[in-house]
Design an enzyme around this catalytic site. Structure first.
Site, PDB file in Angstrom:
ATOM      1  N   ASN A 101       0.871  -1.178   0.000  1.00 52.86           N
ATOM      2  CA  ASN A 101       0.000   0.000   0.000  1.00 52.86           C
ATOM      3  C   ASN A 101       0.908   1.230   0.000  1.00 52.86           C
ATOM      4  O   ASN A 101       1.485   1.574   1.022  1.00 52.86           O
ATOM      5  CB  ASN A 101      -0.891  -0.040   1.256  1.00 52.86           C
ATOM      6  CG  ASN A 101      -1.699   1.225   1.427  1.00 52.86           C
ATOM      7  OD1 ASN A 101      -1.781   2.062   0.518  1.00 52.86           O
ATOM      8  ND2 ASN A 101      -2.310   1.380   2.592  1.00 52.86           N
ATOM      9  N   LYS A 157       0.173   4.258  -0.375  1.00 53.78           N
ATOM     10  CA  LYS A 157      -0.462   5.465   0.192  1.00 53.78           C
ATOM     11  C   LYS A 157      -0.229   6.668  -0.723  1.00 53.78           C
ATOM     12  O   LYS A 157      -0.214   6.523  -1.947  1.00 53.78           O
ATOM     13  CB  LYS A 157       0.043   5.699   1.619  1.00 53.78           C
ATOM     14  CG  LYS A 157      -0.136   4.453   2.488  1.00 53.78           C
ATOM     15  CD  LYS A 157       0.000   4.701   3.958  1.00 53.78           C
ATOM     16  CE  LYS A 157      -0.218   3.392   4.707  1.00 53.78           C
ATOM     17  NZ  LYS A 157      -0.177   3.526   6.143  1.00 53.78           N
ATOM     18  N   HIS A 188      -9.709   1.339   4.654  1.00 52.41           N
ATOM     19  CA  HIS A 188      -8.444   1.508   5.380  1.00 52.41           C
ATOM     20  C   HIS A 188      -8.668   2.484   6.540  1.00 52.41           C
ATOM     21  O   HIS A 188      -9.449   3.431   6.414  1.00 52.41           O
ATOM     22  CB  HIS A 188      -7.367   2.046   4.425  1.00 52.41           C
ATOM     23  CG  HIS A 188      -6.003   2.031   5.042  1.00 52.41           C
ATOM     24  ND1 HIS A 188      -5.586   3.001   5.922  1.00 52.41           N
ATOM     25  CD2 HIS A 188      -4.963   1.157   4.928  1.00 52.41           C
ATOM     26  CE1 HIS A 188      -4.354   2.713   6.325  1.00 52.41           C
ATOM     27  NE2 HIS A 188      -3.956   1.595   5.727  1.00 52.41           N
ATOM     28  N   GLU A 227      -7.041   4.877   7.612  1.00 58.18           N
ATOM     29  CA  GLU A 227      -6.790   6.297   7.289  1.00 58.18           C
ATOM     30  C   GLU A 227      -7.995   6.900   6.566  1.00 58.18           C
ATOM     31  O   GLU A 227      -8.293   8.083   6.728  1.00 58.18           O
ATOM     32  CB  GLU A 227      -5.500   6.425   6.462  1.00 58.18           C
ATOM     33  CG  GLU A 227      -4.268   6.227   7.340  1.00 58.18           C
ATOM     34  CD  GLU A 227      -3.051   5.654   6.639  1.00 58.18           C
ATOM     35  OE1 GLU A 227      -3.004   5.654   5.396  1.00 58.18           O
ATOM     36  OE2 GLU A 227      -2.139   5.179   7.356  1.00 58.18           O
ATOM     37  N   GLU A 283      -5.690  -4.729  10.533  1.00 56.62           N
ATOM     38  CA  GLU A 283      -4.666  -3.706  10.739  1.00 56.62           C
ATOM     39  C   GLU A 283      -4.967  -2.932  12.023  1.00 56.62           C
ATOM     40  O   GLU A 283      -5.762  -1.985  12.008  1.00 56.62           O
ATOM     41  CB  GLU A 283      -4.670  -2.722   9.563  1.00 56.62           C
ATOM     42  CG  GLU A 283      -4.338  -3.370   8.234  1.00 56.62           C
ATOM     43  CD  GLU A 283      -3.730  -2.364   7.267  1.00 56.62           C
ATOM     44  OE1 GLU A 283      -2.629  -2.623   6.780  1.00 56.62           O
ATOM     45  OE2 GLU A 283      -4.350  -1.312   7.026  1.00 56.62           O
ATOM     46  N   GLY A 321       2.151   2.495  10.826  1.00 62.75           N
ATOM     47  CA  GLY A 321       3.107   3.582  10.675  1.00 62.75           C
ATOM     48  C   GLY A 321       3.750   4.028  11.982  1.00 62.75           C
ATOM     49  O   GLY A 321       4.375   5.078  12.054  1.00 62.75           O
ATOM     50  N   SER A 378       3.067  -1.892  10.458  1.00 62.63           N
ATOM     51  CA  SER A 378       4.516  -1.915  10.682  1.00 62.63           C
ATOM     52  C   SER A 378       5.160  -3.268  10.354  1.00 62.63           C
ATOM     53  O   SER A 378       6.068  -3.717  11.048  1.00 62.63           O
ATOM     54  CB  SER A 378       4.853  -1.492  12.116  1.00 62.63           C
ATOM     55  OG  SER A 378       4.426  -0.162  12.349  1.00 62.63           O
ATOM     56  N   GLY A 390       4.743   1.421   4.822  1.00 59.83           N
ATOM     57  CA  GLY A 390       6.079   2.026   4.752  1.00 59.83           C
ATOM     58  C   GLY A 390       7.138   1.153   4.093  1.00 59.83           C
ATOM     59  O   GLY A 390       7.863   1.605   3.199  1.00 59.83           O
TER      60      GLY A 390
END
Ligand code: PGA
Length: 253
Positions: free
Chosen positions: A9, A11, A95, A97, A167, A173, A213, A235
């Site tokens: 992902n 992002k 997601h 976010e 998640e 993150g 993570s 990430g």
């Protein structure tokens, strides 16, 4: 047997040029990898160039979001047919976010999930609790609400065509990862929920990915857990070497 899935992902990272370079690098590194499905989810603006960079490889393309309508006056939105023509087979939905910064509700996720299935996109449905919810022992309750909300009105055949990503919001993150045991427990809960709603056979077919993570240092242990069928990587998917290592750890487990 569920084939493990490792999805990147990206992002809101990578310009088109950077995305092309990363996808080309990954194609080269992952050309001989078998036994794991690799999905890249770049920003909308890079879907075409990532598709081009991956041509001739088994790497698959996904989007990070979509609208549920086929078309219409929805400024700034992207429809399922647009994703299909860009070469997407997958789409990340719900997601945290999106839920946190763009007020996406379980109802939105449900509408998107139904629409994705209608248009033949495989949805990667994200669920996960926040830190205060975990600390208040509400993880089960939150996951059950999100799962029931997202899957409302689906039948077993439709449910079997989905992928779920657990998640925990506190692990995204932040560098904090759920322990393999913690993650496996929630995956087991998700599978039980799916089993009670759609039957055991259906639940056994659905890949449940862990996200939060994930990095090369912890992916082997996480992906080695019996209920963890892959990873949704943020990430660490932006770096070709890290992502390659995570994919390789999925092959071994
Ligand atoms: P992270 O993100 O790997 O950077 O924690 C995961 C995700 O948000 O899907």
């Amino acid at each position: 047997m569920r084939i493990p899935i490792v999805a990147g992902n990206w992002k809101m990272y990578k310009t088109e040029e950077e995305a092309f370079a990363l996808a080309s690098d990954l194609k080269r590194r992952l050309k001989d990898v078998f036994g794991v499905k690799v999905i890249l989810c770049p920003p909308f603006t890079s879907l075409f160039s990532v598709r081009k960079a991956m041509e001739g490889s088994s790497i698959l393309l996904g989007a990070q979001n979509m609208h549920w309508e086929e078309k219409g006056a929805f400024t700034g939105e992207i429809s399922p047919p647009m994703l299909l023509t860009a070469g997407c087979k997958y789409v990340i939905l719900g997601h945290s976010e999106r839920r946190m910064y763009f007020s996406e509700t379980d109802e939105f996720v449900n509408a998107k999930l139904k629409s994705a299935l209608k248009f033949g996109l495989s949805p990667i449905v994200c669920v996960g609790e926040k830190l205060d919810q975990r600390e208040a022992n509400k993880t089960e309750q939150v996951i059950e609400r999100q799962m029931d909300g997202a899957f409302k009105g689906l039948d077993a055949q439709q449910a079997a065509a989905t992928i779920v990503a657990y998640e925990p919001v506190w692990a995204i993150g932040t560098g904090k990862t759920a322990t393999p045991g913690q993650a496996n427990d929630v995956h087991l809960l998700i599978r039980k929920l799916l089993g009670s709603r759609f039957g055991k056979d259906c639940a056994e077919r659905i890949n449940i990915l862990y996200g939060g993570s994930v990095k090369p240092e912890n992916s082997g242990e996480l992906l080695g857990m019996p209920e963890i069928d892959g990873a949704l990587v943020g990430g660490a998917s932006l770096d070709a070497e890290s992502f390659e290592k995570i994919v390789m750890s999925a092959v071994r487990s």
